[in-house]
Enzyme design. Structure first.
Site, PDB file in Angstrom:
ATOM      1  N   CYS A  75       0.839  -1.192   0.000  1.00 29.46           N
ATOM      2  CA  CYS A  75       0.000   0.000   0.000  1.00 29.46           C
ATOM      3  C   CYS A  75       0.879   1.249   0.000  1.00 29.46           C
ATOM      4  CB  CYS A  75      -0.961   0.007   1.187  1.00 29.46           C
ATOM      5  SG  CYS A  75      -0.332   0.697   2.699  1.00 29.46           S
ATOM      6  N   GLU A  76       0.429   2.213  -0.762  1.00 27.05           N
ATOM      7  CA  GLU A  76       1.256   3.417  -0.932  1.00 27.05           C
ATOM      8  C   GLU A  76       1.197   4.347   0.288  1.00 27.05           C
ATOM      9  OE1 GLU A  76      -0.331   5.092  -4.481  1.00 27.05           O
ATOM     10  OE2 GLU A  76      -2.093   5.916  -3.505  1.00 27.05           O
ATOM     11  N   HIS A  77       0.244   4.108   1.192  1.00 26.28           N
ATOM     12  CA  HIS A  77       0.130   4.980   2.365  1.00 26.28           C
ATOM     13  C   HIS A  77       1.087   4.594   3.477  1.00 26.28           C
ATOM     14  CE1 HIS A  77      -4.166   5.730   0.792  1.00 26.28           C
ATOM     15  NE2 HIS A  77      -3.355   6.664   0.369  1.00 26.28           N
ATOM     16  N   HIS A  78       1.360   3.286   3.601  1.00 21.99           N
ATOM     17  CA  HIS A  78       2.195   2.826   4.712  1.00 21.99           C
ATOM     18  C   HIS A  78       3.391   1.996   4.254  1.00 21.99           C
ATOM     19  CE1 HIS A  78      -1.945   3.345   6.338  1.00 21.99           C
ATOM     20  NE2 HIS A  78      -1.286   3.948   7.307  1.00 21.99           N
ATOM     21  N   GLN A 116      -5.710  -0.276  -3.586  1.00 20.17           N
ATOM     22  CA  GLN A 116      -6.445  -1.392  -4.184  1.00 20.17           C
ATOM     23  C   GLN A 116      -7.383  -0.932  -5.296  1.00 20.17           C
ATOM     24  OE1 GLN A 116      -8.104  -4.120  -1.286  1.00 20.17           O
ATOM     25  NE2 GLN A 116      -9.602  -4.868  -2.765  1.00 20.17           N
ATOM     26  N   HIS A 144      -5.258  -6.028   4.164  1.00 16.93           N
ATOM     27  CA  HIS A 144      -4.219  -4.996   4.245  1.00 16.93           C
ATOM     28  C   HIS A 144      -3.500  -5.062   5.586  1.00 16.93           C
ATOM     29  CE1 HIS A 144      -5.370  -2.493   0.660  1.00 16.93           C
ATOM     30  NE2 HIS A 144      -6.339  -3.374   0.727  1.00 16.93           N
ATOM     31  N   CYS A 146      -1.576  -2.963   6.837  1.00 17.61           N
ATOM     32  CA  CYS A 146      -1.592  -1.694   7.577  1.00 17.61           C
ATOM     33  C   CYS A 146      -2.804  -1.606   8.488  1.00 17.61           C
ATOM     34  CB  CYS A 146      -1.521  -0.503   6.624  1.00 17.61           C
ATOM     35  SG  CYS A 146      -2.877  -0.394   5.456  1.00 17.61           S
TER      36      CYS A 146
HETATM   37 ZN    ZN Z   1      -2.011   1.273   4.147  1.00 16.02          ZN
END
Ligand code: ZN
Length: 184
Positions: A75-78, A116, A144, A146
């Site tokens: 995931c690009e956020h975490h 996603q 996920h 995260c």
């Molecule tokens: Zn994430």
């Protein structure tokens, strides 16, 4: 990807989180991480057009489905993993794709920093562009890390995303047939 630079960064990261990068268990870690990133993020160097082989449909015009395609992404956020299964279907126009290429296509986009929703849409859009089919359906179910690892208390929840084009979008019977087949 510059392997040496990644190794240096991983070593700094280890120090910043309070580790001793020289202890035995971590001595080779920067090298291992750099090497694994080559694979995990290898999708940046791949073009789906080079991977997908397209054939004449030879008169076959019913729905084609490849289901339970296992994938691993980040995931690009975490920058934490998410993984799950993709189900991909299409109704051929003039062209069909070798079935073994479906998982490859999913991997090209999974092996990048992703969310996603985008992953789902990229697979659908690329098939649409390459095959000019009468419709495409993509459903992705994933878990996920995260959400699972940060103590958000959603250890068993999964996320489902979908993207439909052409007949899958317009025709409820087509969409239902696809959903029934991937759930059977
Ligand atoms: Zn994430």
């Amino acid at each position: 990807m510059n392997q040496e630079q990644i190794q240096k960064l991983v070593k700094s990261l280890l120090i910043e989180i309070g580790e001793d990068p020289n202890r035995e268990g971590l001595a080779e870690t920067p090298e291992r991480v750099a090497k694994s990133y080559g694979k995990i993020f290898g999708g940046y160097n791949e073009n789906p057009k080079d991977i997908v082989t397209v054939f004449d449909n030879e008169g076959y015009d019913e729905m084609v489905i490849s289901k339970n395609i296992e994938f691993y992404s980040f995931c690009e956020h975490h920058m934490l993993p998410f993984h799950g299964r993709a189900h991909v279907g299409y109704i051929p126009g003039e062209k069909i794709i070798g079935l073994s290429k479906m998982p490859r296509l999913v991997d090209v986009f999974a092996r990048r920093l992703q969310n996603q929703e985008r992953l789902t849409k990229q697979v659908a859009d690329t098939l649409t562009e390459l095959l000019e089919p009468k419709g495409v359906g993509v459903v992705i179910e994933a878990q996920h890390m995260c959400m699972q690892a940060r103590g958000v208390n959603k250890q068993h929840s999964s996320m489902t995303t979908s993207s439909f084009t052409g007949g899958f979008k317009k025709n409820m019977a087509t969409r239902t047939e696809f959903l029934n087949l991937i759930n059977s």
